[in-house]
Design a protein around this motif. Structure first.
Motif, PDB file in Angstrom:
ATOM      1  N   TYR A  80       0.848  -1.184   0.000  1.00  0.00           N
ATOM      2  CA  TYR A  80       0.000   0.000   0.000  1.00  0.00           C
ATOM      3  C   TYR A  80       0.889   1.241   0.000  1.00  0.00           C
ATOM      4  CZ  TYR A  80      -4.117  -2.828   1.129  1.00  0.00           C
ATOM      5  OH  TYR A  80      -5.144  -3.728   1.085  1.00  0.00           O
ATOM      6  N   SER A  81       0.422   2.273  -0.669  1.00  0.00           N
ATOM      7  CA  SER A  81       1.116   3.553  -0.641  1.00  0.00           C
ATOM      8  C   SER A  81       0.192   4.631  -0.116  1.00  0.00           C
ATOM      9  CB  SER A  81       1.621   3.935  -2.041  1.00  0.00           C
ATOM     10  OG  SER A  81       0.539   4.309  -2.880  1.00  0.00           O
ATOM     11  N   PHE A  82       0.792   5.623   0.498  1.00  0.00           N
ATOM     12  CA  PHE A  82       0.078   6.774   1.062  1.00  0.00           C
ATOM     13  C   PHE A  82       0.816   8.024   0.612  1.00  0.00           C
ATOM     14  CE2 PHE A  82      -0.671   3.058   3.503  1.00  0.00           C
ATOM     15  CZ  PHE A  82      -2.000   3.105   3.865  1.00  0.00           C
ATOM     16  N   ASP A 124      -5.184  20.267   3.786  1.00  0.00           N
ATOM     17  CA  ASP A 124      -4.330  19.450   2.922  1.00  0.00           C
ATOM     18  C   ASP A 124      -3.264  18.737   3.745  1.00  0.00           C
ATOM     19  OD1 ASP A 124      -3.177  18.375   0.648  1.00  0.00           O
ATOM     20  OD2 ASP A 124      -1.996  20.171   0.200  1.00  0.00           O
ATOM     21  N   PRO A 125      -3.550  17.546   4.291  1.00  0.00           N
ATOM     22  CA  PRO A 125      -2.539  16.825   5.078  1.00  0.00           C
ATOM     23  C   PRO A 125      -1.313  16.485   4.250  1.00  0.00           C
ATOM     24  CG  PRO A 125      -4.726  15.878   5.377  1.00  0.00           C
ATOM     25  CD  PRO A 125      -4.830  16.831   4.245  1.00  0.00           C
ATOM     26  N   TRP A 126      -0.149  16.571   4.881  1.00  0.00           N
ATOM     27  CA  TRP A 126       1.131  16.366   4.224  1.00  0.00           C
ATOM     28  C   TRP A 126       1.828  15.117   4.755  1.00  0.00           C
ATOM     29  CZ3 TRP A 126       3.756  21.823   5.095  1.00  0.00           C
ATOM     30  CH2 TRP A 126       3.080  22.786   4.324  1.00  0.00           C
ATOM     31  N   ALA A 127       2.685  14.571   3.929  1.00  0.00           N
ATOM     32  CA  ALA A 127       3.760  13.648   4.321  1.00  0.00           C
ATOM     33  C   ALA A 127       3.325  12.549   5.284  1.00  0.00           C
ATOM     34  CB  ALA A 127       4.914  14.445   4.927  1.00  0.00           C
ATOM     35  N   PRO A 128       2.387  11.679   4.899  1.00  0.00           N
ATOM     36  CA  PRO A 128       2.012  10.574   5.777  1.00  0.00           C
ATOM     37  C   PRO A 128       3.169   9.613   5.987  1.00  0.00           C
ATOM     38  CG  PRO A 128       1.150  10.213   3.576  1.00  0.00           C
ATOM     39  CD  PRO A 128       1.724  11.605   3.587  1.00  0.00           C
ATOM     40  N   ASP A 129       3.215   9.005   7.157  1.00  0.00           N
ATOM     41  CA  ASP A 129       4.243   8.023   7.499  1.00  0.00           C
ATOM     42  C   ASP A 129       3.537   6.854   8.159  1.00  0.00           C
ATOM     43  OD1 ASP A 129       7.130   7.277   7.806  1.00  0.00           O
ATOM     44  OD2 ASP A 129       6.594   7.337   9.934  1.00  0.00           O
ATOM     45  N   VAL A 130       3.460   5.724   7.470  1.00  0.00           N
ATOM     46  CA  VAL A 130       2.639   4.599   7.903  1.00  0.00           C
ATOM     47  C   VAL A 130       3.524   3.410   8.265  1.00  0.00           C
ATOM     48  CG1 VAL A 130       0.750   3.047   7.280  1.00  0.00           C
ATOM     49  CG2 VAL A 130       0.764   5.405   6.414  1.00  0.00           C
ATOM     50  N   TYR A 140       1.075   8.650  10.850  1.00  0.00           N
ATOM     51  CA  TYR A 140       1.375   9.994  11.347  1.00  0.00           C
ATOM     52  C   TYR A 140       1.391  10.935  10.147  1.00  0.00           C
ATOM     53  CZ  TYR A 140       2.649   7.721  15.718  1.00  0.00           C
ATOM     54  OH  TYR A 140       2.617   6.980  16.877  1.00  0.00           O
ATOM     55  N   TYR A 141       0.654  12.011  10.230  1.00  0.00           N
ATOM     56  CA  TYR A 141       0.549  12.944   9.116  1.00  0.00           C
ATOM     57  C   TYR A 141       0.705  14.373   9.641  1.00  0.00           C
ATOM     58  CZ  TYR A 141      -4.207  13.563  10.917  1.00  0.00           C
ATOM     59  OH  TYR A 141      -5.286  13.818  11.736  1.00  0.00           O
ATOM     60  N   ALA A 142       1.105  15.276   8.766  1.00  0.00           N
ATOM     61  CA  ALA A 142       1.321  16.671   9.143  1.00  0.00           C
ATOM     62  C   ALA A 142       0.258  17.554   8.511  1.00  0.00           C
ATOM     63  CB  ALA A 142       2.702  17.139   8.709  1.00  0.00           C
ATOM     64  N   VAL A 143      -0.126  18.601   9.244  1.00  0.00           N
ATOM     65  CA  VAL A 143      -1.027  19.607   8.706  1.00  0.00           C
ATOM     66  C   VAL A 143      -0.420  20.976   8.967  1.00  0.00           C
ATOM     67  CG1 VAL A 143      -3.359  20.542   8.693  1.00  0.00           C
ATOM     68  CG2 VAL A 143      -3.004  18.126   9.160  1.00  0.00           C
ATOM     69  N   SER A 144      -0.215  21.734   7.911  1.00  0.00           N
ATOM     70  CA  SER A 144       0.400  23.043   8.031  1.00  0.00           C
ATOM     71  C   SER A 144       0.123  23.834   6.768  1.00  0.00           C
ATOM     72  CB  SER A 144       1.910  22.904   8.264  1.00  0.00           C
ATOM     73  OG  SER A 144       2.501  24.159   8.506  1.00  0.00           O
ATOM     74  N   ASN A 192       7.934  11.011  11.335  1.00  0.00           N
ATOM     75  CA  ASN A 192       8.449   9.675  11.054  1.00  0.00           C
ATOM     76  C   ASN A 192       8.507   8.875  12.345  1.00  0.00           C
ATOM     77  OD1 ASN A 192      11.660   8.271  10.948  1.00  0.00           O
ATOM     78  ND2 ASN A 192       9.967   7.391   9.821  1.00  0.00           N
ATOM     79  N   LEU A 193       7.779   7.768  12.373  1.00  0.00           N
ATOM     80  CA  LEU A 193       7.820   6.840  13.494  1.00  0.00           C
ATOM     81  C   LEU A 193       8.981   5.881  13.320  1.00  0.00           C
ATOM     82  CD1 LEU A 193       6.595   5.369  16.006  1.00  0.00           C
ATOM     83  CD2 LEU A 193       5.259   4.014  14.368  1.00  0.00           C
TER      84      LEU A 193
END
Length: 371
Positions: A80-82, A124-130, A140-144, A192-193
């Motif tokens: 899967y990709s995010f 617009d959530p940014w840069a998911p890290d799954v 974990y995702y960023a919002v800015s 990043n976890l």
């Protein structure tokens, strides 16, 4: 990260590119694997791209067309990709056990929105890290917004990775000029976890531009940070201090801190960044997940060090937003997004593609290979 909307390039062109096979030596054009002349071409992927469909719920993102990708093996044996945009768009490789594709768009993580989105003024959530921890997947995702330090890292969880299965837990950490140190000098984006394979201690790496990359230990439930554990992992003393997108991996007794350096976005053939200041992928290593991390010359990453492992070359421009997929058919893989200047001669941001290469470790230092 960010994007600019573009038109005039069809999904058919992307499919033609993605299905092509490019022969390349393991270390590009040079026998020295540490030379930038040895950087390989990206291995291609196949899949869906709906850039031409402006009414798509994924807003043109997904399939082979990603920004700040995160790849993970699902419980069903498919990858899967995010991706940034489309409320964290989800795609799946229909060929089981293969990241070559065909990648199909499934939907989004944050279909119902998020309290983090509402609190930052961005949709617009940014840069998911799954990552998978136990039987649960953590996103974990960023919002800015660009130019704003008022940012948050949110968390959503799922057992299956599928759209509709995600529970949003809101903010894990937030930054602004009005909070306590170091969140008043950092920017809580690009999370990043990393769970230390030796101690099982969970860490959250994050940051960009404002004091660059920092780390906190996470609580055992992975939903909040331990405020007394902050440490700086990297810092570029030269303005605009463009380091972001940290990703930590472990191999052969070394902890590797990968990060994107330079200007990620706003590319346009009429106004490209000064050569060498666009995105590139850099890395340092340490015997500890909290550093110090140094480059091949022994320079600490907090003093401006950093070994460039992949940058612009041939038809590749501005690679970054990287991550590491461990043990892909027995080998580690570095994946990333990049501009393909053959398909996208105008260098538009929102036509970036998913690329990947194998990682070889030479004297404990990672180098990329086509084969």
């Amino acid at each position: 990260m960010a994007s600019l909307r573009a038109s005039g390039v069809t999904a058919a062109i992307f499919s033609l590119l993605a299905c092509s096979t490019v022969a390349a030596p393991p270390y590009g054009h040079n026998s020295n694997p540490f030379s930038n002349a040895s950087w390989p071409l990206p291995r291609m992927v196949r899949g869906q791209n709906d850039t031409a469909n402006a009414n798509s719920t994924t807003q043109g993102w997904g399939g082979i067309h990603l920004h700040d990708p995160s790849l993970v093996l699902g419980p069903d044996g498919h990858y899967y990709s995010f991706s940034t945009h489309g409320l964290t768009v989800i795609s799946r490789a229909s060929e089981m056990g293969s990241i070559e594709g065909y990648w199909e768009i499934l939907g989004s993580v944050l279909e119902a929105g998020s309290s983090v989105i509402n609190s930052t003024g961005s949709t617009d959530p940014w840069a998911p890290d799954v990552h998978r921890v136990g039987d649960t997947y953590y996103d974990y995702y960023a919002v800015s917004q660009f130019g704003s330090q008022i940012s948050s890292v949110g968390l959503a969880t799922s057992k299956t990775l599928l759209p509709g299965s995600w529970t949003d837990h809101g903010a894990v950490i937030s930054s602004s000029p009005d909070v306590s140190y170091p969140l008043n000098i950092t920017n809580t984006i690009d999370p990043n976890l990393f769970v230390d394979p030796k101690t099982h201690t969970p860490f959250l790496n994050y940051g960009s531009f404002w004091a660059d990359i920092y780390q906190f230990q996470l609580n055992p439930d992975l939903m909040a940070v331990r405020q007394d554990t902050a440490v700086q992992l990297s810092f570029d003393p030269v303005l605009p201090q463009a380091e972001e997108g940290a990703y930590m991996s472990y191999a052969g007794g070394w902890y590797y801190l990968w990060y994107s350096h330079g200007l990620c976005c706003g590319y346009n053939i009429s106004a490209l960044p000064t050569p060498g200041t666009e995105y590139s992928i850099r890395v340092g290593r340490s015997r500890s997940p909290s550093g110090p991390f140094v480059d091949m010359n022994g320079v600490d990453l907090t003093a401006g060090g950093g070994y460039i492992v992949f940058g612009s070359h041939d038809y590749v421009y501005g690679p970054g937003g990287q991550g590491v997929l461990s043990n892909y058919h027995g080998r580690d893989v570095l994946y990333y997004h990049y501009v393909n200047t053959i398909v996208d001669p105008l260098y538009y941001d929102n036509l970036k593609l998913l690329g990947w290469n194998y990682i070889n470790y030479i004297d404990g230092w990672p180098v990329l290979s086509y084969n």
